[in-house]
Write an enzyme that holds these catalytic residues in place. Structure first.
Site, PDB file in Angstrom:
ATOM      1  CG  HIS A   1       0.588   6.804   5.414  1.00  0.00           C
ATOM      2  ND1 HIS A   1       1.698   7.294   6.075  1.00  0.00           N
ATOM      3  CD2 HIS A   1       0.881   5.514   5.103  1.00  0.00           C
ATOM      4  CE1 HIS A   1       2.623   6.342   6.167  1.00  0.00           C
ATOM      5  NE2 HIS A   1       2.153   5.242   5.589  1.00  0.00           N
TER       6      HIS A   1
ATOM      7  CD  GLN B   1       3.594   5.865   2.393  1.00  0.00           C
ATOM      8  OE1 GLN B   1       2.560   5.361   1.974  1.00  0.00           O
ATOM      9  NE2 GLN B   1       4.584   5.138   2.912  1.00  0.00           N
TER      10      GLN B   1
ATOM     11  N   GLY C   1       0.831  -1.195   0.000  1.00  0.00           N
ATOM     12  CA  GLY C   1       0.000   0.000   0.000  1.00  0.00           C
ATOM     13  C   GLY C   1       0.865   1.243   0.000  1.00  0.00           C
TER      14      GLY C   1
ATOM     15  CB  CYS D   1       5.592   2.022   6.929  1.00  0.00           C
ATOM     16  SG  CYS D   1       5.114   3.551   6.099  1.00  0.00           S
ATOM     17  CG  LEU D   2       6.547   0.677   0.721  1.00  0.00           C
ATOM     18  CD1 LEU D   2       5.819   1.012  -0.575  1.00  0.00           C
ATOM     19  CD2 LEU D   2       7.674  -0.303   0.456  1.00  0.00           C
TER      20      LEU D   2
ATOM     21  CG  HIS E   1      -0.219   1.440   7.154  1.00  0.00           C
ATOM     22  ND1 HIS E   1       0.776   0.912   7.950  1.00  0.00           N
ATOM     23  CD2 HIS E   1       0.408   2.312   6.320  1.00  0.00           C
ATOM     24  CE1 HIS E   1       1.940   1.460   7.619  1.00  0.00           C
ATOM     25  NE2 HIS E   1       1.750   2.302   6.626  1.00  0.00           N
ATOM     26  CD  GLU E   2      -0.969   2.536   2.719  1.00  0.00           C
ATOM     27  OE1 GLU E   2      -0.502   3.692   2.652  1.00  0.00           O
ATOM     28  OE2 GLU E   2      -0.267   1.539   2.976  1.00  0.00           O
TER      29      GLU E   2
HETATM   30 ZN   LIG Z   1       3.035   3.416   5.434  1.00  0.00          ZN
END
Ligand SMILES: [Zn+2]
Length: 193
Positions: free
Chosen positions: A133, A45, A40, A82-83, A129-130
């Protein structure tokens, strides 16, 4: 380029038109596919502070101006990555069931981790999670902290009847008073360490 600056990721994103959101969604899915094991990604991000995120667990899903409109009381603990923080893993607490609306989807989208397929849990966690963000919330803000059972090196393991404990069973977890936990422990629930 994926943003790894926590301060930047703590800013809230603004609503966007469906047309612009779809363009951002395409870029996000492209970026997500470049990543090694991402499932995701949210627009902030990649430096775009607009309310668009993508999830790709079972199938690619773009959410434009998403909102969680219902969430279950039941929560569960899940290990997240998380990326933006490639070196971190955090055990978080998430809602087991959520219902989401988004401007690019008619009707409501339901996600539930209460399923035999682990991908359902991944997808349900990823959506939460997204969307977090987009509100400037990172997984670190959702960290699950279990109650310590042993408080000193030589302290005996002693739990008061009204003391809150965490029980886990598979991927589920509950927090409740110890006196209420006892009967569940006969039912396969175990005290979290
Ligand atoms: Zn993340």
């Amino acid at each position: 380029m994926i943003i790894e600056d926590k301060m930047k990721l703590e800013q809230k994103c603004s609503p966007v038109s469906v047309k612009e959101g779809e363009e951002i969604g395409v870029r996000l899915l492209h970026e997500l596919r470049q990543s090694e094991n991402g499932i995701g990604l949210a627009a902030n991000q990649i430096g775009i502070n607009k309310r668009v995120c993508v999830i790709n667990v079972k199938e690619p899903l773009v959410l434009i101006n998403p909102k969680i409109v219902e969430k279950s009381k039941e929560q569960f603990v899940f290990p997240e990555g998380c990326l933006s923080f490639p070196d971190s893993k955090v055990k978080t607490q998430r809602h087991q069931d959520i219902v989401v609306t988004a401007d690019n989807h008619d009707g409501k989208l339901s996600f539930s981790a209460n399923s035999k397929d682990i991908n359902d849990a991944f997808e349900c966690v990823c959506v939460q999670h997204e969307i977090d963000h987009l509100d400037g919330i990172t997984m670190f803000d959702r960290e699950f902290k279990s109650e310590p059972l042993v408080r000193g090196v030589n302290a005996p393991l002693k739990i008061g009847r009204n003391e809150k404990v965490t029980l886990t069973k598979g991927s589920e977890s509950k927090i409740l008073k110890y006196k209420k936990a006892e009967s569940l422990m006969e039912d396969g629930w175990v005290l979290a360490k």
